[in-house]
Design an enzyme around this catalytic site. Structure first.
Site, short mmCIF file in Angstrom:
data_model
loop_
_atom_site.label_atom_id
_atom_site.label_comp_id
_atom_site.label_asym_id
_atom_site.label_seq_id
_atom_site.Cartn_x
_atom_site.Cartn_y
_atom_site.Cartn_z
N THR A 85 0.86 -1.19 0.00
CA THR A 85 0.00 0.00 0.00
C THR A 85 0.89 1.23 0.00
O THR A 85 1.57 1.52 0.99
CB THR A 85 -0.91 0.03 1.24
OG1 THR A 85 -1.68 -1.17 1.28
CG2 THR A 85 -1.85 1.24 1.18
N LYS A 160 -7.10 1.92 -2.98
CA LYS A 160 -6.72 1.32 -1.69
C LYS A 160 -6.75 2.37 -0.58
O LYS A 160 -7.23 2.11 0.54
CB LYS A 160 -5.32 0.70 -1.84
CG LYS A 160 -4.73 0.15 -0.55
CD LYS A 160 -5.52 -1.01 0.00
CE LYS A 160 -4.98 -1.44 1.36
NZ LYS A 160 -5.90 -2.31 2.08
N LYS A 228 -0.24 5.31 8.49
CA LYS A 228 0.42 5.64 7.20
C LYS A 228 -0.63 5.82 6.11
O LYS A 228 -0.57 6.76 5.31
CB LYS A 228 1.39 4.49 6.87
CG LYS A 228 2.07 4.54 5.52
CD LYS A 228 1.58 3.51 4.52
CE LYS A 228 1.53 2.09 4.94
NZ LYS A 228 0.98 1.18 3.95
#
Ligand SMILES: NC(=O)C1=CN([C@@H]2O[C@H](COP(=O)(O)OP(=O)(O)OC[C@H]3O[C@@H](n4cnc5c(N)ncnc54)[C@H](OP(=O)(O)O)[C@@H]3O)[C@@H](O)[C@H]2O)C=CC1
Ligand SMILES: O=CCCC(=O)O
Length: 283
Positions: A85, A160, A228
């Site tokens: 990701t 995502k 994150k």
């Protein structure tokens, strides 16, 4: 995530070569018959298709494009599939470096956590080279239950981040609900049960609620990675001047949770940040 995905490919009969910064984490795969190479470049030069599963944009870039990185072992006819990701800008940079060797690039971040990875039930959010997508589709089907092809590089990364932005905010709202229910004398376990039967039912609540009530956070999706992803989603939103105030507020709580030493716990440990805020507001 990389280990169970590789393990499923091996169980399906694929010939697998692995590399990980901490070599000892490859031992279970080596005992199943995987080969080990000493660098990402050597993996890439010995394999037709290389999958990369890294922590964050910095490590994904380093492993693909750094010294002895995968790009050094790439050539025409080979494929590189990055399932980490990351943000769209990093994915584009990696894609540019990989394709400069003549190889093909596909970004393919996954939805689904540790258990879906073990069970081969991930959801792939792919974008990039469509012929590589078609070529690796049988491999994606071994590791996942569904796959989306979303067009140009960057779209998989963006999809995502949108999904994980929603997930991160949902978890904070759920944590607030559990704590509020306790404060007003309700049983939070009953809250979990009521939610599970209604329109806002989500597997995440039933899965993580009972352990959150017991203040246990066995790691499936590390909290540091959820923070994150919120950080990257905020940057994505800023790039198109889109306000996402709920996600911004959630991000602050994950940052507090990290400062409490919870980075490697499951992201459901964000409830501890709320508990800490409750305590400090009482003093
Ligand atoms: N866990 C989950 O539920 C899910 C995670 N993801 C995403 O997948 C990715 C991996 O997640 P997960 O497996 O949980 O994370 P982990 O933190 O368990 O693994 C991260 C991997 O990245 C490696 N790494 C980190 N920094 C570097 C570096 N500087 N150079 C080389 N290698 C490095 C680690 O190597 P080492 O072993 O040496 O530390 C490890 O192999 C992340 O992008 C995450 O957001 C996506 C869906 C679900
Ligand atoms: O990026 C992590 C996603 C976790 C999940 O989809 O359950």
């Amino acid at each position: 995530m990389g280990a169970p995905m590789a393990s499923n490919l091996m169980k399906a009969g694929c010939d697998i070569t692995v590399w990980n910064r901490t070599k000892s984490k490859c031992d279970p795969l080596l005992s199943l018959g995987a080969k080990f190479e000493s660098s990402p470049a050597r993996v890439a030069s010995s394999c037709d298709v290389t999958f990369a599963m890294l922590a964050d944009p910095e490590s994904a870039f380093e492993v693909a494009c750094g010294a002895n990185g995968a790009a050094e072992g790439m050539a025409a006819g080979k494929g590189y599939v990055d399932v980490s990701t990351v943000d769209d800008a990093t994915s584009k940079l990696i894609g540019k470096r990989i394709t400069s060797t003549g190889a093909s690039f596909l970004e393919a971040p996954v939805s689904g956590s540790k258990k879906p990875a073990e069970d081969g039930l991930l959801i792939f959010l792919t974008a990039g080279d469509e012929s590589l997508y078609k070529r690796v589709a049988p491999l994606l089907d071994v590791m996942g239950k569904s796959r989306f092809y979303l067009g140009d590089v960057g779209n998989g990364a963006a999809m995502k981040l949108v999904v994980n932005m929603v997930m991160g905010s949902m978890m904070v709202s759920f944590a607030e609900g559990l704590l509020l229910s306790e404060k007003v004398g309700l049983d939070p376990n009953t809250v979990v049960e009521v939610i599970s039967q209604g329109a806002i039912n989500a597997p995440m609540f039933s899965l993580k609620g009972p352990s959150m009530v017991k203040a246990a956070y066995p790691t499936a999706f590390p909290l540091k990675h959820q923070q994150k992803d919120l950080r990257l989603a905020l940057a994505l939103a800023e790039s198109v001047s889109q306000p996402i105030p709920t996600a911004a507020a959630a991000n602050e709580l994950y940052k507090v949770a990290k400062s409490l030493g919870l980075a490697d716990q499951d992201f459901s440990a964000v409830i501890e940040a709320l508990k800490a805020e409750m305590q400090s507001s009482q003093h």
